[in-house]
Every structure is written in structure tokens, then in C-alpha cells.
Design an enzyme around this catalytic site. Structure first.
Site, PDB file in Angstrom:
ATOM      1  N   ASP A 177       0.865  -1.186   0.000  1.00  9.67           N
ATOM      2  CA  ASP A 177       0.000   0.000   0.000  1.00  9.67           C
ATOM      3  C   ASP A 177       0.898   1.231   0.000  1.00  9.67           C
ATOM      4  O   ASP A 177       1.881   1.306   0.750  1.00  9.67           O
ATOM      5  CB  ASP A 177      -0.891  -0.026   1.250  1.00  9.67           C
ATOM      6  CG  ASP A 177      -1.899   1.117   1.289  1.00  9.67           C
ATOM      7  OD1 ASP A 177      -3.108   0.850   1.156  1.00  9.67           O
ATOM      8  OD2 ASP A 177      -1.470   2.288   1.457  1.00  9.67           O
ATOM      9  N   ASN A 185      -2.372  13.254  -3.625  1.00  8.50           N
ATOM     10  CA  ASN A 185      -3.547  13.770  -4.342  1.00  8.50           C
ATOM     11  C   ASN A 185      -3.917  15.167  -3.859  1.00  8.50           C
ATOM     12  O   ASN A 185      -4.176  16.062  -4.664  1.00  8.50           O
ATOM     13  CB  ASN A 185      -4.754  12.858  -4.109  1.00  8.50           C
ATOM     14  CG  ASN A 185      -4.766  11.664  -5.055  1.00  8.50           C
ATOM     15  OD1 ASN A 185      -4.249  11.736  -6.157  1.00  8.50           O
ATOM     16  ND2 ASN A 185      -5.367  10.578  -4.610  1.00  8.50           N
ATOM     17  N   ASP A 194      -2.231   9.863 -10.246  1.00  8.67           N
ATOM     18  CA  ASP A 194      -2.263   8.768 -11.233  1.00  8.67           C
ATOM     19  C   ASP A 194      -0.865   8.492 -11.792  1.00  8.67           C
ATOM     20  O   ASP A 194      -0.459   7.344 -11.958  1.00  8.67           O
ATOM     21  CB  ASP A 194      -3.194   9.120 -12.405  1.00  8.67           C
ATOM     22  CG  ASP A 194      -4.660   8.984 -12.027  1.00  8.67           C
ATOM     23  OD1 ASP A 194      -4.935   8.565 -10.887  1.00  8.67           O
ATOM     24  OD2 ASP A 194      -5.522   9.294 -12.881  1.00  8.67           O
ATOM     25  N   GLU A 220      -4.726   2.337  -4.216  1.00 12.01           N
ATOM     26  CA  GLU A 220      -3.255   2.421  -4.178  1.00 12.01           C
ATOM     27  C   GLU A 220      -2.687   1.207  -3.458  1.00 12.01           C
ATOM     28  O   GLU A 220      -1.649   1.273  -2.825  1.00 12.01           O
ATOM     29  CB  GLU A 220      -2.769   3.726  -3.536  1.00 12.01           C
ATOM     30  CG  GLU A 220      -3.694   4.361  -2.557  1.00 12.01           C
ATOM     31  CD  GLU A 220      -3.716   3.668  -1.197  1.00 12.01           C
ATOM     32  OE1 GLU A 220      -4.651   2.866  -0.982  1.00 12.01           O
ATOM     33  OE2 GLU A 220      -2.834   3.937  -0.368  1.00 12.01           O
TER      34      GLU A 220
END
Ligand code: GH3
Ligand code: MG
Ligand code: MG
Length: 303
Positions: A177, A185, A194, A220
Site C-alpha cells: 500500500d 492527491n 495517477d 493504491e
């Protein structure tokens, strides 16, 4: 488009008698008098259909097997010719991949009819197969990263768990993770997020072996299935992946974005269900996060 048909039979007369009506129907015809000759011709040029005598010198069924086991030739439909449909050879040939059969002596018009039907079936089969591959691909890979999807990995893992049970071979999984990804973000926007995910995936792939199956588990989160790898091996592999990400420079517009991942590793032990194995990897990942992130932990049961 002209279609090319190979007639493989030792008799010059028979080949001649089939050539004419096929040519009248617009086929291009080539001829072979034995299995070796036939195979050479099939390799030298693409053929759309082969009509093969079961009594061909070198073996009609041997030629059929050679065609059906060669990836370049396997999609070529084969029609067998025999003077005795009852002796089992033709039925055997159909089981081994032949499309149809013709009884000898062959009526030229029947050869034309069967050739056309065989070609139509081959076209349909090809189109179905192409459609099927596309559908499978769509379901099996993730849009953003091109990785295997969770659904695909789960269904594949089921088979691997069963095989590990049968053969007593090791099987491990590693769950990863991205650390504090929400911050990426929030700070840089979803597009940069992304881009970071794609970069992470490229780096992970570069560290894994081709046998290792990497998939996107969720946003993610990533999963690696490591067939034939025990806990120590899996810990080493996962640590290598973690290091690779830590060392990766990700910058956007000149600004460096620190990216790290945490990992949890578990190995299948006898009696484990697939869910138990995944839960243990998940718990190990939770430990790695709780211990400060950017690290790999093994699960407490198998460690
Ligand atoms: P932690 O270290 O505990 O894992 O922190 P985190 O911020 O990574 O954890 P959290 O699960 O809260 O955040 C995951 C974020 O990943 C939230 C979600 O918006 C984002 N995310 C999930 N999928 C995508 C994606 O496809 N693209 C982008 N840009 N962001 C994604
Ligand atoms: Mg997460
Ligand atoms: Mg995260």
C-alpha cells in the site's frame, strides 16, 4: 481474398481430380504427395485449409498432429479423406482436431462443398476466439496500470492454493500500500496521483520475476502472488520492491515527491483457505503501517 487449399494425397490422379473443381470455385490449390512435403508447404505459405488422406505416406494423422500442435499452423482446418469411415481412424482424427471428413472415392463437388463449409467454420472460430481474448483481457487488466485485476488474481490464486495443497509446494503473497497517498492527491492533484501510481507499478514490475503475478488490489494497494516462494524468499522479494520504490525519484514540475510503500507478506500453510492467507498478509501490512510505514512485515503466524 483468394483462399489457399493444400491437397495431401499420394495419388496424382486424386489430386488432379480435386484441383480443377476447387480452382473453378476460386481457390488456389497446392499439392503434396507425403506428410513431409505437406508440412514444408504449410510452413512455406499460409494455407486456409488442408485436405489430408489418412493413408498419406508419412502418416495422415501424424501430419494432423504436427499441424495441431504447431502454434503457427494450429488454426488451419484439416479435412481428412478415408475410404473406410468405420475403421475408427477418422473418428480418432476428429478427436485430434480435424474439422471434417470426406469418404473416398471423393466426389469433386462434395470436396468443394466441404471445403467451403470448413473455411466458414474456421472464420467463425477465429472471430469468436479474437472476441473472447478481448473480453478476457478487458476483465483481467486494470485500466490505469494495465495490471491484473483483483478479480482475476483472486480467481487465479484459488487454483494456486489448491495446487499448493496437492503438491506441498510453497506459495506466498505480498500486499503493498502506498504510504500517505492521499497527501499526494491533496497536494498535487489527482492527475499527478495517477502518474505516481503508474511510476510505482513500473518500478515494482522491474523488481519482480516474470513468474510473480502483480495485480492492482484497490486504489493504491497492490498484490503480488509468488508461486513456489517460501516466507523468507517472499520477504526478500518484498523488501526489494520496497527499496526500489524508495529509491525512485518522482518529480513533477521540478518538485520532488517522496513516495514510499509498506508491505505485508504471508505464506500459505496447510489447511489455510485463500481468505485466511490474504487476511494474514493484510494484518502484516497493517503492522508495517503501524510501525511507521516504508517497511515490510511478515505475518505473525508463519514468521
Ligand atoms: P496510508 O499510509 O495509511 O496508506 O495513507 P493513505 O493516504 O495512502 O491512505 P488512504 O487509504 O486514506 O488514501 C488512499 C488514497 O488513494 C485515497 C484515494 O483518493 C486515493 N486513490 C485511490 N485510487 C486512486 C487512483 O486511481 N488515482 C489517484 N490519483 N488516487 C487514488
Ligand atoms: Mg490504502
Ligand atoms: Mg495508502
Amino acid at each position: 481474398m483468394t483462399e489457399r487449399v493444400l491437397i495431401a494425397d499420394k495419388s496424382d490422379g486424386l489430386r488432379q481430380s480435386l484441383r480443377k473443381p476447387l480452382e473453378i470455385e476460386g481457390f488456389v490449390v497446392s499439392e503434396a504427395r507425403d506428410a513431409r512435403d505437406a508440412l514444408d508447404r504449410l510452413h512455406a505459405r499460409d494455407h486456409d485449409l488442408a485436405v489430408v488422406d489418412v493413408e498419406l505416406p508419412g502418416g495422415g494423422l501424424a501430419l494432423l498432429d504436427a499441424i495441431k500442435t504447431d502454434p503457427d499452423l494450429a488454426s488451419t482446418p484439416v479435412i481428412l479423406m478415408s475410404d473406410d469411415l468405420a475403421d475408427g481412424t477418422v473418428l480418432d482424427g476428429l478427436d485430434r482436431g480435424a474439422t471434417d471428413c470426406l469418404r473416398k472415392p471423393v466426389e469433386p463437388i462434395e470436396a468443394v462443398v466441404r471445403a467451403k463449409a470448413g473455411l466458414r467454420m474456421a472464420h467463425l472460430t477465429r472471430r469468436l476466439r479474437e472476441g473472447d481474448e478481448r473480453l478476457t483481457e478487458l476483465a483481467a487488466t486494470d485500466d490505469l496500470t494495465g495490471l491484473l485485476t483483483r478479480r482475476f488474481l483472486e480467481s487465479h490464486l484459488r487454483g494456486l492454493v489448491a495446487a499448493a495443497g496437492r503438491h506441498g509446494r510453497p506459495l506466498s503473497v505480498a500486499m503493498f500500500d502506498v504510504d500517505f497517498f492521499k497527501d499526494v492527491n491533496d497536494k498535487h492533484g489527482h492527475g499527478v496521483g495517477d502518474f505516481v501510481l503508474k511510476t510505482v507499478v513500473e518500478r515494482m514490475q522491474s523488481r519482480l520475476r516474470t513468474e510473480d503475478l502483480l495485480g492492482r488490489w484497490g486504489g493504491e494497494e497492490f498484490m503480488v502472488v509468488l508461486p513456489d516462494v517460501d516466507l523468507d524468499g517472499a520477504l526478500t522479494a518484498a523488501e526489494g520492491v520496497r527499496e526500489a520504490i524508495e529509491e525512485t525519484e518522482v518529480s513533477v514540475d521540478g518538485e520532488h515527491i517522496p513516495v514510499t510503500i509498506s508491505g505485508g507478506v504471508a505464506t500459505w500453510t496447510r489447511g489455510d483457505s485463500q481468505d485466511e492467507l490474504l487476511d494474514r498478509a493484510d494484518a502484516a501490512l497493517y503492522d508495517a503501517k503501524a510501525a511507521g510505514r516504508n517497511q515490510v512485515h511478515g505475518d505473525r503466524v508463519t514468521r
